[in-house]
Motif scaffolding. Structure first.
Motif, PDB file in Angstrom:
ATOM      1  N   GLU A  57       0.723  -1.162   0.079  1.00  9.31           N
ATOM      2  CA  GLU A  57       0.011  -0.044   0.022  1.00  9.31           C
ATOM      3  C   GLU A  57       0.712   0.995  -0.055  1.00  9.31           C
ATOM      4  O   GLU A  57       1.811   1.491   0.573  1.00  9.31           O
ATOM      5  CB  GLU A  57      -0.973   0.031   1.310  1.00  9.31           C
ATOM      6  CG  GLU A  57      -1.831   1.364   1.210  1.00  9.31           C
ATOM      7  CD  GLU A  57      -2.654   1.236   2.352  1.00  9.31           C
ATOM      8  OE1 GLU A  57      -3.912   0.859   2.230  1.00  9.31           O
ATOM      9  OE2 GLU A  57      -2.180   1.355   3.524  1.00  9.31           O
ATOM     10  N   TYR A  77       1.015   6.374 -14.733  1.00  6.25           N
ATOM     11  CA  TYR A  77       2.268   5.557 -14.108  1.00  6.25           C
ATOM     12  C   TYR A  77       2.916   4.861 -15.325  1.00  6.25           C
ATOM     13  O   TYR A  77       2.023   4.792 -16.315  1.00  6.25           O
ATOM     14  CB  TYR A  77       1.976   4.553 -12.956  1.00  6.25           C
ATOM     15  CG  TYR A  77       1.646   3.126 -13.312  1.00  6.25           C
ATOM     16  CD1 TYR A  77       2.503   2.083 -13.093  1.00  6.25           C
ATOM     17  CD2 TYR A  77       0.532   2.877 -13.928  1.00  6.25           C
ATOM     18  CE1 TYR A  77       2.159   0.944 -13.553  1.00  6.25           C
ATOM     19  CE2 TYR A  77      -0.017   1.716 -14.314  1.00  6.25           C
ATOM     20  CZ  TYR A  77       0.836   0.544 -14.077  1.00  6.25           C
ATOM     21  OH  TYR A  77       0.616  -0.672 -14.233  1.00  6.25           O
ATOM     22  N   LEU A  86      -1.224  -1.665 -10.664  1.00  7.74           N
ATOM     23  CA  LEU A  86      -1.331  -0.520  -9.790  1.00  7.74           C
ATOM     24  C   LEU A  86      -2.851  -0.099  -9.679  1.00  7.74           C
ATOM     25  O   LEU A  86      -3.433   0.194 -10.737  1.00  7.74           O
ATOM     26  CB  LEU A  86      -0.413   0.545 -10.030  1.00  7.74           C
ATOM     27  CG  LEU A  86      -0.305   1.894  -9.153  1.00  7.74           C
ATOM     28  CD1 LEU A  86       0.473   1.399  -7.846  1.00  7.74           C
ATOM     29  CD2 LEU A  86       0.461   2.778 -10.128  1.00  7.74           C
ATOM     30  N   LYS A  87      -3.472   0.029  -8.330  1.00  7.99           N
ATOM     31  CA  LYS A  87      -4.728   0.297  -8.332  1.00  7.99           C
ATOM     32  C   LYS A  87      -5.189   1.372  -7.325  1.00  7.99           C
ATOM     33  O   LYS A  87      -4.539   1.266  -5.998  1.00  7.99           O
ATOM     34  CB  LYS A  87      -5.490  -0.908  -7.811  1.00  7.99           C
ATOM     35  CG  LYS A  87      -7.082  -0.663  -7.778  1.00  7.99           C
ATOM     36  CD  LYS A  87      -7.699  -2.030  -7.156  1.00  7.99           C
ATOM     37  CE  LYS A  87      -9.290  -2.054  -7.075  1.00  7.99           C
ATOM     38  NZ  LYS A  87      -9.694  -0.589  -6.466  1.00  7.99           N
ATOM     39  N   LEU A  88      -5.774   2.373  -7.623  1.00 10.49           N
ATOM     40  CA  LEU A  88      -6.253   3.305  -6.542  1.00 10.49           C
ATOM     41  C   LEU A  88      -7.202   2.509  -5.660  1.00 10.49           C
ATOM     42  O   LEU A  88      -8.293   1.971  -6.038  1.00 10.49           O
ATOM     43  CB  LEU A  88      -6.936   4.626  -7.196  1.00 10.49           C
ATOM     44  CG  LEU A  88      -6.217   5.678  -8.009  1.00 10.49           C
ATOM     45  CD1 LEU A  88      -6.963   6.595  -8.791  1.00 10.49           C
ATOM     46  CD2 LEU A  88      -5.370   6.405  -6.866  1.00 10.49           C
ATOM     47  N   LEU A  94      -4.988   1.339 -12.567  1.00  8.73           N
ATOM     48  CA  LEU A  94      -4.517   2.152 -13.573  1.00  8.73           C
ATOM     49  C   LEU A  94      -4.098   1.363 -14.661  1.00  8.73           C
ATOM     50  O   LEU A  94      -3.253   0.084 -14.540  1.00  8.73           O
ATOM     51  CB  LEU A  94      -3.283   2.944 -12.970  1.00  8.73           C
ATOM     52  CG  LEU A  94      -3.735   4.097 -12.181  1.00  8.73           C
ATOM     53  CD1 LEU A  94      -4.409   3.804 -11.062  1.00  8.73           C
ATOM     54  CD2 LEU A  94      -2.426   4.931 -11.867  1.00  8.73           C
ATOM     55  N   LEU A 102      -8.081  12.340  -9.911  1.00  5.41           N
ATOM     56  CA  LEU A 102      -8.036  12.098  -8.486  1.00  5.41           C
ATOM     57  C   LEU A 102      -9.247  12.556  -7.822  1.00  5.41           C
ATOM     58  O   LEU A 102      -9.230  13.714  -8.146  1.00  5.41           O
ATOM     59  CB  LEU A 102      -6.680  12.238  -7.859  1.00  5.41           C
ATOM     60  CG  LEU A 102      -5.306  11.615  -8.321  1.00  5.41           C
ATOM     61  CD1 LEU A 102      -4.097  12.193  -7.922  1.00  5.41           C
ATOM     62  CD2 LEU A 102      -5.468  10.170  -7.990  1.00  5.41           C
ATOM     63  N   ARG A 108      -4.746   6.847  -1.827  1.00  3.63           N
ATOM     64  CA  ARG A 108      -3.832   5.193  -1.591  1.00  3.63           C
ATOM     65  C   ARG A 108      -3.933   4.463  -2.723  1.00  3.63           C
ATOM     66  O   ARG A 108      -4.930   4.615  -3.206  1.00  3.63           O
ATOM     67  CB  ARG A 108      -4.480   4.683  -0.417  1.00  3.63           C
ATOM     68  CG  ARG A 108      -4.295   5.240   1.051  1.00  3.63           C
ATOM     69  CD  ARG A 108      -5.047   4.543   2.249  1.00  3.63           C
ATOM     70  NE  ARG A 108      -6.208   4.475   1.988  1.00  3.63           N
ATOM     71  CZ  ARG A 108      -7.117   3.283   2.457  1.00  3.63           C
ATOM     72  NH1 ARG A 108      -6.534   2.233   3.069  1.00  3.63           N
ATOM     73  NH2 ARG A 108      -8.189   3.239   1.915  1.00  3.63           N
ATOM     74  N   MET A 109      -3.035   3.797  -3.000  1.00  2.00           N
ATOM     75  CA  MET A 109      -2.721   2.923  -4.143  1.00  2.00           C
ATOM     76  C   MET A 109      -2.184   1.726  -3.593  1.00  2.00           C
ATOM     77  O   MET A 109      -1.292   1.723  -2.629  1.00  2.00           O
ATOM     78  CB  MET A 109      -2.127   3.554  -5.325  1.00  2.00           C
ATOM     79  CG  MET A 109      -2.476   4.626  -5.780  1.00  2.00           C
ATOM     80  SD  MET A 109      -1.903   5.452  -7.283  1.00  2.00           S
ATOM     81  CE  MET A 109       0.010   5.072  -7.112  1.00  2.00           C
ATOM     82  N   ASN A 110      -2.618   0.655  -4.273  1.00  5.64           N
ATOM     83  CA  ASN A 110      -1.951  -0.661  -4.024  1.00  5.64           C
ATOM     84  C   ASN A 110      -1.430  -1.540  -5.054  1.00  5.64           C
ATOM     85  O   ASN A 110      -1.772  -1.267  -6.170  1.00  5.64           O
ATOM     86  CB  ASN A 110      -3.196  -1.721  -3.754  1.00  5.64           C
ATOM     87  CG  ASN A 110      -3.824  -1.373  -2.382  1.00  5.64           C
ATOM     88  OD1 ASN A 110      -3.178  -1.061  -1.359  1.00  5.64           O
ATOM     89  ND2 ASN A 110      -5.111  -1.744  -1.896  1.00  5.64           N
ATOM     90  N   TYR A 111      -0.018  -1.756  -5.227  1.00  3.70           N
ATOM     91  CA  TYR A 111       0.941  -2.387  -6.061  1.00  3.70           C
ATOM     92  C   TYR A 111       0.950  -3.774  -5.602  1.00  3.70           C
ATOM     93  O   TYR A 111       1.278  -4.035  -4.655  1.00  3.70           O
ATOM     94  CB  TYR A 111       2.136  -1.643  -6.177  1.00  3.70           C
ATOM     95  CG  TYR A 111       2.743  -2.161  -7.339  1.00  3.70           C
ATOM     96  CD1 TYR A 111       2.499  -2.198  -8.531  1.00  3.70           C
ATOM     97  CD2 TYR A 111       3.790  -3.446  -6.851  1.00  3.70           C
ATOM     98  CE1 TYR A 111       3.434  -2.503  -9.704  1.00  3.70           C
ATOM     99  CE2 TYR A 111       4.532  -4.147  -8.078  1.00  3.70           C
ATOM    100  CZ  TYR A 111       4.129  -3.597  -9.091  1.00  3.70           C
ATOM    101  OH  TYR A 111       4.858  -4.420 -10.357  1.00  3.70           O
ATOM    102  N   VAL A 123       5.364   7.119 -11.020  1.00  6.67           N
ATOM    103  CA  VAL A 123       4.121   7.674 -10.887  1.00  6.67           C
ATOM    104  C   VAL A 123       4.253   9.265 -11.210  1.00  6.67           C
ATOM    105  O   VAL A 123       5.177   9.866 -10.611  1.00  6.67           O
ATOM    106  CB  VAL A 123       3.497   7.383  -9.336  1.00  6.67           C
ATOM    107  CG1 VAL A 123       2.386   8.146  -8.960  1.00  6.67           C
ATOM    108  CG2 VAL A 123       3.642   5.816  -9.155  1.00  6.67           C
TER     109      VAL A 123
END
Length: 166
Positions: A57, A77, A86-88, A94, A102, A108-111, A123
């Motif tokens: 995160e 990105y 990569l997800k918001l 994304l 945004l 926050r983003m999760n990779y 990014v």
């Protein structure tokens, strides 16, 4: 016409001409509103190790030098190394080089890693006024570096892709 009336007429015309010239050269009614402000993005610390199937995160906050309510920010990105998504959080996944709006200055983003390789991506955050964009490269080492924790990311930063609910 009497002489006093002529004199009054000439003075009235001169006064009108002066008033017209003054109104044309007076202050502008346009307000000088600054819309574009430089900004930075702060990132909370995050783990730099990831293995296939793990998620890291990333927490961000956009800090503008001024405030203009109609400023919009987008994010995109570029994935250089590794394979992952990569997800918001509460938003879309994304797509490489696609801009996403945004909804907030704090996000926050999760990779999620899809491979055990090293991962590297850039990014970019931009505003709608063309200010200098903010850029940050993120690197995650997918290999065990031989440190004491075995290269694992310690919670709460890393969560499994499909957590087990009990």
């Amino acid at each position: 016409m009497k002489k006093s009336n002529k004199k009054f007429g000439v003075i009235a015309i001169i006064t009108l001409v002066i008033a017209a010239v003054c109104s044309l050269t007076s202050c502008s009614d346009d307000l000088d509103v600054q819309q574009s402000y430089p900004f930075t993005v702060e990132i909370m610390p995050y783990g730099d190790k990831i293995t296939a199937g793990q998620t890291v995160e990333l927490r961000f906050e956009i800090i503008p030098e001024g405030n203009y309510t109609n400023t919009l920010y987008t994010i995109r990105y570029f994935q250089y190394d590794g394979e992952g998504t990569l997800k918001l959080v509460d938003g879309p996944v994304l797509v490489n080089n696609d801009r996403v709006l945004l909804e907030s200055k704090t996000f926050r983003m999760n990779y999620t890693a899809k491979s055990a390789d090293a991962h590297k991506f850039l990014v970019v955050v931009e505003d709608n006024f063309g200010s200098t964009p903010w850029e940050q490269t993120f690197e995650f080492n997918g290999k065990d570096s031989g440190d004491d924790d075995g290269g694992k990311i310690v919670d709460p930063i890393v969560t499994p892709v499909n957590p087990v609910v009990r």
